[in-house]
Design an enzyme around this catalytic site. Structure first.
Site, mmCIF file in Angstrom:
data_model
loop_
_atom_site.group_PDB
_atom_site.id
_atom_site.type_symbol
_atom_site.label_atom_id
_atom_site.label_comp_id
_atom_site.label_asym_id
_atom_site.label_seq_id
_atom_site.Cartn_x
_atom_site.Cartn_y
_atom_site.Cartn_z
ATOM 1 N N ASP A 167 0.843 -1.200 0.000
ATOM 2 C CA ASP A 167 0.000 0.000 0.000
ATOM 3 C C ASP A 167 0.874 1.244 0.000
ATOM 4 O O ASP A 167 1.816 1.362 0.768
ATOM 5 C CB ASP A 167 -0.876 -0.019 1.275
ATOM 6 C CG ASP A 167 -1.880 1.103 1.328
ATOM 7 O OD1 ASP A 167 -2.191 1.564 2.439
ATOM 8 O OD2 ASP A 167 -2.349 1.533 0.244
ATOM 9 N N GLU B 272 -1.684 5.973 -8.425
ATOM 10 C CA GLU B 272 -2.561 6.996 -7.842
ATOM 11 C C GLU B 272 -2.427 8.296 -8.607
ATOM 12 O O GLU B 272 -1.324 8.717 -8.957
ATOM 13 C CB GLU B 272 -2.220 7.236 -6.368
ATOM 14 C CG GLU B 272 -3.168 8.204 -5.687
ATOM 15 C CD GLU B 272 -2.887 8.383 -4.192
ATOM 16 O OE1 GLU B 272 -2.195 7.558 -3.604
ATOM 17 O OE2 GLU B 272 -3.350 9.397 -3.645
ATOM 18 N N GLY C 235 -7.530 8.483 7.551
ATOM 19 C CA GLY C 235 -7.698 8.814 8.958
ATOM 20 C C GLY C 235 -9.136 9.174 9.291
ATOM 21 O O GLY C 235 -10.013 9.147 8.433
ATOM 22 N N GLY D 298 -9.012 5.951 1.836
ATOM 23 C CA GLY D 298 -9.641 6.779 2.855
ATOM 24 C C GLY D 298 -11.101 6.462 3.057
ATOM 25 O O GLY D 298 -11.929 7.326 3.316
ATOM 26 N N ASN E 230 -10.198 0.703 0.292
ATOM 27 C CA ASN E 230 -9.164 0.591 1.325
ATOM 28 C C ASN E 230 -9.701 0.947 2.708
ATOM 29 O O ASN E 230 -10.303 2.016 2.882
ATOM 30 C CB ASN E 230 -8.003 1.534 1.002
ATOM 31 C CG ASN E 230 -7.143 1.032 -0.147
ATOM 32 O OD1 ASN E 230 -7.549 0.154 -0.895
ATOM 33 N ND2 ASN E 230 -5.947 1.573 -0.257
ATOM 34 N N THR F 148 -8.167 2.726 9.101
ATOM 35 C CA THR F 148 -8.565 3.416 10.343
ATOM 36 C C THR F 148 -9.662 2.672 11.100
ATOM 37 O O THR F 148 -9.581 2.523 12.326
ATOM 38 C CB THR F 148 -9.014 4.856 10.038
ATOM 39 O OG1 THR F 148 -7.902 5.568 9.472
ATOM 40 C CG2 THR F 148 -9.485 5.586 11.289
HETATM 41 O O1 LIG Z 1 -6.562 4.410 2.239
HETATM 42 C C1 LIG Z 1 -6.251 3.673 3.158
HETATM 43 C C2 LIG Z 1 -5.090 2.802 3.057
HETATM 44 O O2 LIG Z 1 -4.356 3.032 1.893
HETATM 45 C C3 LIG Z 1 -7.040 3.576 4.427
HETATM 46 O O3 LIG Z 1 -7.869 4.698 4.603
HETATM 47 P P1 LIG Z 1 -8.572 4.915 6.018
HETATM 48 O O4 LIG Z 1 -7.591 5.668 6.870
HETATM 49 O O5 LIG Z 1 -9.801 5.699 5.722
HETATM 50 O O6 LIG Z 1 -8.876 3.578 6.592
HETATM 51 O O1 LIG Z 2 -2.110 5.387 3.765
HETATM 52 C C1 LIG Z 2 -2.730 5.170 4.747
HETATM 53 C C2 LIG Z 2 -2.752 3.808 5.346
HETATM 54 O O2 LIG Z 2 -3.703 3.792 6.344
HETATM 55 C C3 LIG Z 2 -1.391 3.384 5.871
HETATM 56 O O3 LIG Z 2 -1.068 4.210 6.945
HETATM 57 P P1 LIG Z 2 0.433 4.104 7.589
HETATM 58 O O4 LIG Z 2 1.358 4.697 6.588
HETATM 59 O O5 LIG Z 2 0.302 4.868 8.888
HETATM 60 O O6 LIG Z 2 0.714 2.626 7.812
HETATM 61 ZN ZN LIG Z 3 -4.559 5.021 1.140
HETATM 62 ZN ZN LIG Z 4 -1.130 9.016 -2.063
#
Ligand SMILES: O=C(CO)COP(=O)(O)O
Ligand SMILES: O=C[C@H](O)COP(=O)(O)O
Ligand SMILES: [Zn+2]
Ligand SMILES: [Zn+2]
Length: 284
Positions: A82, A134, A181, A209, A230, A233
């Site tokens: 990710d 992206e 977040g 997000g 995805n 959070t």
């Molecule tokens: O986009 C995300 C991971 O790449 C997760 O988004 P959230 O913080 O909304 O769960």
């Molecule tokens: O990009 C957002 C994902 O929730 C990953 O978050 P992180 O980089 O804190 O592991």
């Molecule tokens: Zn993300």
């Molecule tokens: Zn990005």
């Protein structure tokens, strides 16, 4: 079952109009919660780790745990990097056994993003992996970098068309109003923008997000062409609720199994709810 690629999972999702959940993991309990939820929901599933997650848990640990989970699973499982921003990290993931990687070039100008994404595609697709890219900046924090609301930039539909023509990427993460977040209020997704992007681009589209986005908005986004969603959070908050339930009510408890076990159950329940909402339940 061996790991599957994003391309395989998202092709079916496009054909049968559902979205596959992509859930972030940093440890064994989160992996187990996600896989058990997928088994009980008969759902395909994407387990994903960010660069920060790999730094925390260790690349080899994440790969080994997810490979064991996938081997014993009766549903298709993908292991996805990710928000990869480092080419070296991406190559390490390709070599280590990931089935899919994201190159997040959203902070670069369009042509740079295209050129860097193409370089990742060359390496990853040659090794049989899928690549997510992206375009447009999602707000919130990723890899300890916070993008303010004003700096977050929605995806331009014409640029999206140009981008996929130039790169032939397997999945495209777009910015239509979500942010990483917790949200202060309900995010307002730009569905007209999503509809226009979908009319120009046949590549599977990814929503980042998505934690905290209302169920009706999620359903509408899927209807309009989002096929990977995805979630991180919501899982983090479920984990914390589970741990705090124990430590607040049984402060004398010191057995990690009795503290992390309930957290795992909390996370599993959230993941199952998401799979039903995304329509990927019973699609394995
Ligand atoms: O986009 C995300 C991971 O790449 C997760 O988004 P959230 O913080 O909304 O769960
Ligand atoms: O990009 C957002 C994902 O929730 C990953 O978050 P992180 O980089 O804190 O592991
Ligand atoms: Zn993300
Ligand atoms: Zn990005």
């Amino acid at each position: 079952m061996s790991l599957v690629t994003l391309r395989e999972l998202l092709k079916d999702a496009q054909e049968r109009n559902y979205a596959v959940g992509a859930f972030n993991t940093n440890n064994m309990e989160i992996i187990q919660a996600i896989i058990e939820a997928a088994e009980e929901e008969r759902s395909p599933v994407i387990l994903q780790a960010s660069q920060g997650g790999l730094k925390y848990a260790g690349l080899e640990y994440i790969v080994a745990m997810v490979e064991v989970a996938a081997k014993n699973a009766t549903v298709p499982v993908a292991l996805h990097l990710d928000h990869g921003t480092s080419f070296e990290q991406i190559v390490k993931c390709v070599r280590a056994g990931f089935s899919s990687v994201m190159f997040d070039g959203s902070k670069h100008p369009l042509e740079d993003n295209i050129q860097k994404t193409a370089k990742v595609i060359e390496v990853a697709q040659a090794a049989g992996l899928s690549v997510e890219a992206e375009l447009g900046k999602i707000g919130g924090t990723e890899d300890d970098i916070t993008v303010s609301e004003e700096d977050a930039m929605m995806t331009n539909p014409e640029e999206a068309k140009y981008f996929v023509e130039k790169t032939n990427v397997d999945a495209l993460a777009i910015a239509i109003g979500t942010a990483h977040g917790p949200y202060k209020g309900q995010p307002k997704l730009d569905f007209d923008r999503l509809k226009t992007i979908r009319s120009l681009v046949s590549t599977p589209l990814v929503l980042h997000g998505a934690s905290g986005v209302g169920e009706d908005s999620i359903r509408k986004a899927i209807e309009l062409g989002i096929t990977k969603i995805n979630i991180d959070t919501d899982i983090r908050q479920a984990f914390t609720r589970g741990v705090q339930d124990v430590t607040n009510n049984k402060p004398e408890e010191f057995d990690p199994r009795k503290i992390l076990g309930p957290a795992k159950e909390e996370m599993k329940e959230i993941v199952k709810q998401k799979m039903r909402l995304f329509g990927c339940s019973n699609k394995a």
